[in-house]
Design a protein around this motif. Sequence first.
Motif, mmCIF file in Angstrom:
data_model
loop_
_atom_site.group_PDB
_atom_site.id
_atom_site.type_symbol
_atom_site.label_atom_id
_atom_site.label_comp_id
_atom_site.label_asym_id
_atom_site.label_seq_id
_atom_site.Cartn_x
_atom_site.Cartn_y
_atom_site.Cartn_z
ATOM 1 N N MET A 21 4.735 54.822 12.826
ATOM 2 C CA MET A 21 6.006 55.499 12.727
ATOM 3 C C MET A 21 6.164 56.004 11.295
ATOM 4 N N ALA A 22 6.654 57.193 11.170
ATOM 5 C CA ALA A 22 6.778 57.804 9.847
ATOM 6 C C ALA A 22 7.865 57.112 9.029
ATOM 7 N N ARG A 23 7.731 57.216 7.734
ATOM 8 C CA ARG A 23 8.677 56.583 6.819
ATOM 9 C C ARG A 23 10.087 57.134 7.001
ATOM 10 N N PHE A 24 10.188 58.457 7.167
ATOM 11 C CA PHE A 24 11.496 59.087 7.352
ATOM 12 C C PHE A 24 12.178 58.574 8.614
ATOM 13 N N THR A 25 11.407 58.402 9.675
ATOM 14 C CA THR A 25 11.964 57.935 10.940
ATOM 15 C C THR A 25 12.460 56.501 10.801
ATOM 16 N N LYS A 26 11.714 55.662 10.102
ATOM 17 C CA LYS A 26 12.153 54.282 9.890
ATOM 18 C C LYS A 26 13.452 54.232 9.099
ATOM 19 N N ILE A 27 13.535 55.041 8.056
ATOM 20 C CA ILE A 27 14.757 55.070 7.248
ATOM 21 C C ILE A 27 15.925 55.572 8.074
ATOM 22 N N ALA A 28 15.699 56.602 8.886
ATOM 23 C CA ALA A 28 16.766 57.139 9.726
ATOM 24 C C ALA A 28 17.246 56.097 10.727
ATOM 25 N N LEU A 29 16.328 55.354 11.326
ATOM 26 C CA LEU A 29 16.712 54.317 12.284
ATOM 27 C C LEU A 29 17.495 53.193 11.611
#
Length: 86
Positions: free
Chosen positions: A1-9
Amino acid sequence: MARFTKIALIIVALVVFSSVDADAQCAMCRRIVESNVSDSAGAVARNMNPAILYLMSLPYIVLGGLAYLFYRNMKAKKAEEQSLQA
């Protein structure tokens, strides 16, 4: 999972699970409208609906901006992956 997606979640989870009681605001608005309708012939009551719509629009604008940033980021990643494959 991309870093941006983890931060968004993580941000979405924090927003969803951090609730604040705001029941007093509705009672305050109702009380103001009820007290001013008889005094100023409903001028306050007529102005409450646009004010409520204005306050309601801000969360939609913020979420729309976040969705656009997510879309733009994903599109750039997809283009980068396609250029690396070619």
